[in-house]
Motif scaffolding. Structure first.
Motif, mmCIF file in Angstrom:
data_model
loop_
_atom_site.group_PDB
_atom_site.id
_atom_site.type_symbol
_atom_site.label_atom_id
_atom_site.label_comp_id
_atom_site.label_asym_id
_atom_site.label_seq_id
_atom_site.Cartn_x
_atom_site.Cartn_y
_atom_site.Cartn_z
ATOM 1 N N ASN A 249 0.826 -1.213 0.000
ATOM 2 C CA ASN A 249 0.000 0.000 0.000
ATOM 3 C C ASN A 249 0.858 1.260 0.000
ATOM 4 O OD1 ASN A 249 -3.041 -0.412 0.196
ATOM 5 N ND2 ASN A 249 -2.337 -1.877 1.717
ATOM 6 N N SER A 250 1.938 1.222 0.772
ATOM 7 C CA SER A 250 2.795 2.403 0.896
ATOM 8 C C SER A 250 3.525 2.708 -0.416
ATOM 9 C CB SER A 250 3.815 2.203 2.025
ATOM 10 O OG SER A 250 4.705 1.141 1.719
ATOM 11 N N ILE A 251 3.677 1.693 -1.274
ATOM 12 C CA ILE A 251 4.291 1.918 -2.590
ATOM 13 C C ILE A 251 3.255 2.402 -3.599
ATOM 14 C CG2 ILE A 251 5.414 0.786 -4.560
ATOM 15 C CD1 ILE A 251 6.747 -1.108 -2.586
ATOM 16 N N PHE A 252 2.102 1.738 -3.622
ATOM 17 C CA PHE A 252 1.118 2.009 -4.667
ATOM 18 C C PHE A 252 0.482 3.391 -4.551
ATOM 19 C CE2 PHE A 252 -3.403 1.979 -5.886
ATOM 20 C CZ PHE A 252 -3.262 1.845 -7.254
ATOM 21 N N GLU A 257 -0.967 8.959 -6.436
ATOM 22 C CA GLU A 257 -1.079 10.394 -6.160
ATOM 23 C C GLU A 257 -0.189 11.200 -7.086
ATOM 24 O OE1 GLU A 257 -2.961 12.159 -4.252
ATOM 25 O OE2 GLU A 257 -4.020 10.560 -3.174
ATOM 26 N N MET A 258 1.010 10.691 -7.327
ATOM 27 C CA MET A 258 1.950 11.384 -8.205
ATOM 28 C C MET A 258 1.394 11.464 -9.630
ATOM 29 S SD MET A 258 5.957 10.465 -8.954
ATOM 30 C CE MET A 258 5.521 8.905 -9.744
ATOM 31 N N CYS A 259 0.795 10.366 -10.114
ATOM 32 C CA CYS A 259 0.202 10.358 -11.458
ATOM 33 C C CYS A 259 -0.935 11.372 -11.558
ATOM 34 C CB CYS A 259 -0.310 8.962 -11.797
ATOM 35 S SG CYS A 259 1.004 7.745 -12.073
ATOM 36 N N THR A 260 -1.736 11.467 -10.504
ATOM 37 C CA THR A 260 -2.846 12.423 -10.491
ATOM 38 C C THR A 260 -2.328 13.852 -10.562
ATOM 39 O OG1 THR A 260 -4.177 10.900 -9.156
ATOM 40 C CG2 THR A 260 -4.881 13.195 -9.211
ATOM 41 N N SER A 261 -1.320 14.135 -9.743
ATOM 42 C CA SER A 261 -0.754 15.499 -9.715
ATOM 43 C C SER A 261 -0.108 15.869 -11.046
ATOM 44 C CB SER A 261 0.272 15.608 -8.577
ATOM 45 O OG SER A 261 -0.332 15.349 -7.330
ATOM 46 N N ILE A 262 0.618 14.923 -11.664
ATOM 47 C CA ILE A 262 1.252 15.184 -12.959
ATOM 48 C C ILE A 262 0.194 15.475 -14.019
ATOM 49 C CG2 ILE A 262 2.541 14.097 -14.851
ATOM 50 C CD1 ILE A 262 4.186 12.633 -12.705
ATOM 51 N N THR A 263 -0.893 14.701 -14.007
ATOM 52 C CA THR A 263 -1.966 14.885 -14.994
ATOM 53 C C THR A 263 -2.621 16.252 -14.830
ATOM 54 O OG1 THR A 263 -2.383 12.496 -14.896
ATOM 55 C CG2 THR A 263 -4.053 13.863 -15.954
ATOM 56 N N ILE A 264 -2.898 16.648 -13.586
ATOM 57 C CA ILE A 264 -3.506 17.969 -13.344
ATOM 58 C C ILE A 264 -2.566 19.066 -13.830
ATOM 59 C CG2 ILE A 264 -4.224 19.591 -11.539
ATOM 60 C CD1 ILE A 264 -5.271 17.197 -9.960
ATOM 61 N N GLY A 265 -1.271 18.901 -13.555
ATOM 62 C CA GLY A 265 -0.290 19.894 -13.998
ATOM 63 C C GLY A 265 -0.264 20.024 -15.515
ATOM 64 N N LEU A 266 -0.310 18.898 -16.228
ATOM 65 C CA LEU A 266 -0.315 18.919 -17.690
ATOM 66 C C LEU A 266 -1.580 19.579 -18.234
ATOM 67 C CD1 LEU A 266 1.063 15.328 -18.473
ATOM 68 C CD2 LEU A 266 2.246 17.509 -18.842
ATOM 69 N N ILE A 267 -2.723 19.313 -17.597
ATOM 70 C CA ILE A 267 -3.995 19.916 -18.035
ATOM 71 C C ILE A 267 -3.957 21.433 -17.863
ATOM 72 C CG2 ILE A 267 -6.461 20.122 -17.441
ATOM 73 C CD1 ILE A 267 -5.851 17.663 -19.083
ATOM 74 N N VAL A 268 -3.485 21.885 -16.700
ATOM 75 C CA VAL A 268 -3.406 23.332 -16.446
ATOM 76 C C VAL A 268 -2.429 23.983 -17.424
ATOM 77 C CG1 VAL A 268 -2.725 25.096 -14.780
ATOM 78 C CG2 VAL A 268 -4.063 23.106 -14.028
ATOM 79 N N LEU A 296 -11.805 10.561 -11.861
ATOM 80 C CA LEU A 296 -11.349 9.435 -12.671
ATOM 81 C C LEU A 296 -10.260 8.637 -11.965
ATOM 82 C CD1 LEU A 296 -11.765 8.177 -15.524
ATOM 83 C CD2 LEU A 296 -9.808 9.563 -16.261
ATOM 84 N N PHE A 297 -9.296 9.333 -11.383
ATOM 85 C CA PHE A 297 -8.158 8.659 -10.765
ATOM 86 C C PHE A 297 -8.453 8.171 -9.344
ATOM 87 C CE2 PHE A 297 -4.269 10.211 -13.380
ATOM 88 C CZ PHE A 297 -4.943 9.864 -14.547
ATOM 89 N N THR A 298 -9.241 8.953 -8.606
ATOM 90 C CA THR A 298 -9.563 8.535 -7.231
ATOM 91 C C THR A 298 -10.324 7.209 -7.214
ATOM 92 O OG1 THR A 298 -9.545 10.813 -6.423
ATOM 93 C CG2 THR A 298 -10.709 9.174 -5.077
ATOM 94 N N PRO A 299 -11.385 7.045 -8.062
ATOM 95 C CA PRO A 299 -12.036 5.731 -8.104
ATOM 96 C C PRO A 299 -11.087 4.611 -8.512
ATOM 97 C CG PRO A 299 -13.452 7.356 -9.122
ATOM 98 C CD PRO A 299 -12.139 8.022 -8.862
ATOM 99 N N LEU A 300 -10.118 4.937 -9.399
ATOM 100 C CA LEU A 300 -9.175 3.910 -9.807
ATOM 101 C C LEU A 300 -8.331 3.464 -8.618
ATOM 102 C CD1 LEU A 300 -8.137 2.253 -12.160
ATOM 103 C CD2 LEU A 300 -6.453 4.046 -12.611
ATOM 104 N N ARG A 301 -7.899 4.424 -7.803
ATOM 105 C CA ARG A 301 -7.167 4.069 -6.589
ATOM 106 C C ARG A 301 -8.072 3.303 -5.631
ATOM 107 N NH1 ARG A 301 -5.552 9.523 -6.752
ATOM 108 N NH2 ARG A 301 -6.695 9.950 -4.812
ATOM 109 N N GLN A 302 -9.333 3.739 -5.562
ATOM 110 C CA GLN A 302 -10.273 3.058 -4.677
ATOM 111 C C GLN A 302 -10.591 1.662 -5.175
ATOM 112 O OE1 GLN A 302 -13.585 5.762 -4.454
ATOM 113 N NE2 GLN A 302 -12.656 6.998 -2.826
ATOM 114 N N ILE A 303 -10.634 1.546 -6.524
ATOM 115 C CA ILE A 303 -10.877 0.222 -7.088
ATOM 116 C C ILE A 303 -9.759 -0.728 -6.674
ATOM 117 C CG2 ILE A 303 -10.814 -1.086 -9.258
ATOM 118 C CD1 ILE A 303 -12.535 1.087 -10.501
#
Length: 588
Positions: A249-252, A257-268, A296-303
């Motif tokens: 869990n501590s790795i995944f 979170e990093m993928c989510t932040s990178i995606t938001i940065g690219l969109i902005v 989109l990403f939060t449900p994927l993490r939750q999944i």
């Protein structure tokens, strides 16, 4: 038994589990509708937020701003309503399913041969029937339906994203494979980890259950320090198994979170550069996309998290179904019923072995006439107790025939056979309940008045009445509040009120004081009267009046006769046993 180890998901096992949810199809439909509408309402909220920004704020239109804010409030209200329905019914179905599985499992376990319990740890079975089944509930309450709801949300969100801006959506999808791959690897690793967790939980339960039950032995032999060390080792393995899941869990989750932040940065970055150039990309769209990315990403993490829950439930289901698939029942294919039993018992050349090729009974043959008292004596391991276990069909014979009144017991309905036989064992088991319930075993057809009358007949009423609350005295677990002699008297009364046609006494007087033995001998005389009785005895003095005494040695009957007849047999086994006990008594 289905095996799931090494697989991320076992479809066959899952389909089997879903069979238990079929009776609750309407609740399933309501939960499904809730999941669908929940995903739609979730995707509408950023859409109205976009309108509020682009029309209400950018165009400085307060009426439009109020309108879209109101729509957002209504959407939020819809989300709350359908989430409530979804969560309630998904949890409700989970509880119904595990209730049905637990009932089926317990019913299945009730029919197991004694041999199954001889080789199975009690703590492990308790883990399966309680802990593992509770884990199965999470498949429905936190796993299956949550995954479906999250997938629906992701699908609807992706549709809205393409509708708003396909360019920004492609940027999001470019990062998507990374998190999908990480999720897949995470799921496989967690599957193996959870298998180990359930194994260690079962080991821990087994160890604790056995040591608590045998605490007297632990303390008598001064083994507290040794058992404490063993417990520490087992507990450490349990902790290590859980720590492995913590490590994954501590790795995944940081990667996600990093993928989510990178995606938001690219969109902005991309959206900010093209706001002025493209009518399709506005400040409201960028803001909506930031929300969509989270959705989109939060449900994927939750999944991934919910899939872990689903997998843990699947591991538990695999273990439970493993017991349900165990074929260890006595075959109850008999169609006959014994009516007006006389009590003639016949063993014809009976062979039996607990372990293949290691015979315990080697061609045993004898006949007990109706109303006779047959005593069986012999050294430990001669096969005495095996005979009574076979008569009650706790085990299946290898060959030969056992019959009652000329009818093979294999042809008799198992329930009806055991109803006609009462057994009093040396080690009496009492439940943590009242004396009355331990006697009647909660049989509604046996009234308290009947129990009291029977107690007076065999001479144990005075003893029971002397206890606090009398027949309603709680004897606690395994009858710990009573002496061995008192427990034995309760067992005799339990056998007497069941009104059996055949009575079996297995070493029933071997570990009681002289006063209790007097009461027991009186009870034996009363309850054996008019019944065919088989008495296994260590003290030969208690079977002098038996109609027939059989001496067993190494799985065979080596002598038969009355007490007087056997004593006349110079060099016989019975005479040797009698003289050994007489000499021992004289020495004492």
């Amino acid at each position: 038994m289905t095996t799931t180890k090494g697989k991320a998901f076992d479809t066959k096992l899952f389909k089997r589990l879903l069979q238990f949810a079929k009776p609750y199809k309407w609740q399933l439909i309501i939960a499904g509708i809730g999941a669908i509408l929940l995903s739609v309402f979730a995707a509408l909220r950023p859409n109205y937020m976009e309108k509020a920004i682009d029309i209400g704020i950018e165009d400085k239109d307060p009426e439009s701003l109020l309108y879209y804010i109101t729509l957002m409030g209504l959407v939020l209200l819809g989300q709350v309503t359908f989430r409530l329905l979804f969560i309630y019914y998904s949890n409700w179905i989970g509880q119904q399913v595990i209730r049905d599985i637990r009932v089926k499992l317990f019913e299945h376990m009730l029919k197991f041969k004694m041999q199954y319990y001889d080789t199975s740890a009690v703590g492990r079975l308790v883990t399966r029937a309680v802990g593992d089944i509770e884990t199965i509930a999470s498949i429905f309450s936190q796993g299956l339906f949550m995954i479906i709801a999250d997938l629906l949300t992701m699908g609807v969100v992706l549709g809205f994203m393409f509708w708003k801006s396909w360019q920004l959506t492609l940027i999001v999808l470019a990062v998507f494979p990374i998190i999908l791959y990480a999720t897949r690897v995470f799921q496989r690793a967690m599957k193996v980890a959870f298998e180990e967790v359930r194994t260690q939980v079962a080991n821990l339960n087994t160890f604790v259950q056995e040591r608590v039950t045998g605490m007297k032995i632990v303390q008598i032999f001064n083994r507290e320090a040794i058992e404490h060390k063993k417990f520490g080792d087992i507990n450490k393995k349990h902790m290590d198994a859980w720590n492995k899941t913590v490590w994954y869990n501590s790795i995944f989750f940081p990667i996600a979170e990093m993928c989510t932040s990178i995606t938001i940065g690219l969109i902005v970055w991309y959206g900010g550069l093209h706001v002025a150039e493209s009518e399709a990309i506005t400040l409201g769209v960028i803001t909506a996309f930031i929300s969509y990315i989270q959705m989109l990403f939060t449900p994927l993490r939750q999944i991934a998290d919910k899939f872990n829950t689903l997998q843990m439930g699947m591991v538990a289901a695999n273990r439970v179904f493993g017991i349900l698939d165990t074929e260890s029942q006595i075959k109850d294919i008999g169609t006959k019923e014994l009516t007006k039993i006389k009590g003639e018992i016949t063993f014809e050349n009976v062979h039996f072995s607990y372990i293949p090729d290691e015979e315990i009974l080697k061609g045993v043959s004898f006949t007990a006439q109706p109303g006779q008292t047959i005593a069986i004596v012999g050294s430990t391991g001669a096969g005495k107790s095996t005979i009574i276990n076979l008569l009650s069909r706790f085990y299946e014979i290898d060959s030969g025939v056992i019959s009652i009144d000329g009818t093979s017991i294999a042809d008799v309905k198992l329930h009806q056979l055991r109803k006609e036989i009462a057994v009093v064992l040396q080690d009496v088991f009492l439940f943590a309940d009242s004396i009355l319930n331990n006697i009647t075993l909660n049989d509604p057809s046996i009234s308290e008045e009947t129990v009291i009358a029977s107690a007076k007949e065999i001479g144990v009423h005075k003893f029971i009445s002397s206890l606090p609350d009398g027949y309603h005295y709680n004897v606690k677990e395994r009858g710990a509040m009573l002496s061995s002699g008192q427990r034995q008297l309760i067992a005799f009364l339990r056998a007497y009120v069941s009104n059996p046609s055949i009575l079996i006494l297995d070493e029933a007087t071997s570990s009681v004081d002289s006063y209790s033995e007097q009461l027991i001998q009186k009870a034996i005389g009363k309850i054996t009267k008019g019944r065919t009785s088989i008495v296994i005895a260590h003290r030969l003095a208690t079977i002098k009046k038996a109609d027939l005494i059989m001496v067993m040695e190494k799985g065979k009957i080596v002598e038969k006769g009355t007490h007087k007849e056997l004593l006349k047999n110079e060099g016989g086994h019975y005479l040797a046993l009698y003289e050994a006990q007489f000499t021992e008594a004289e020495t004492v």
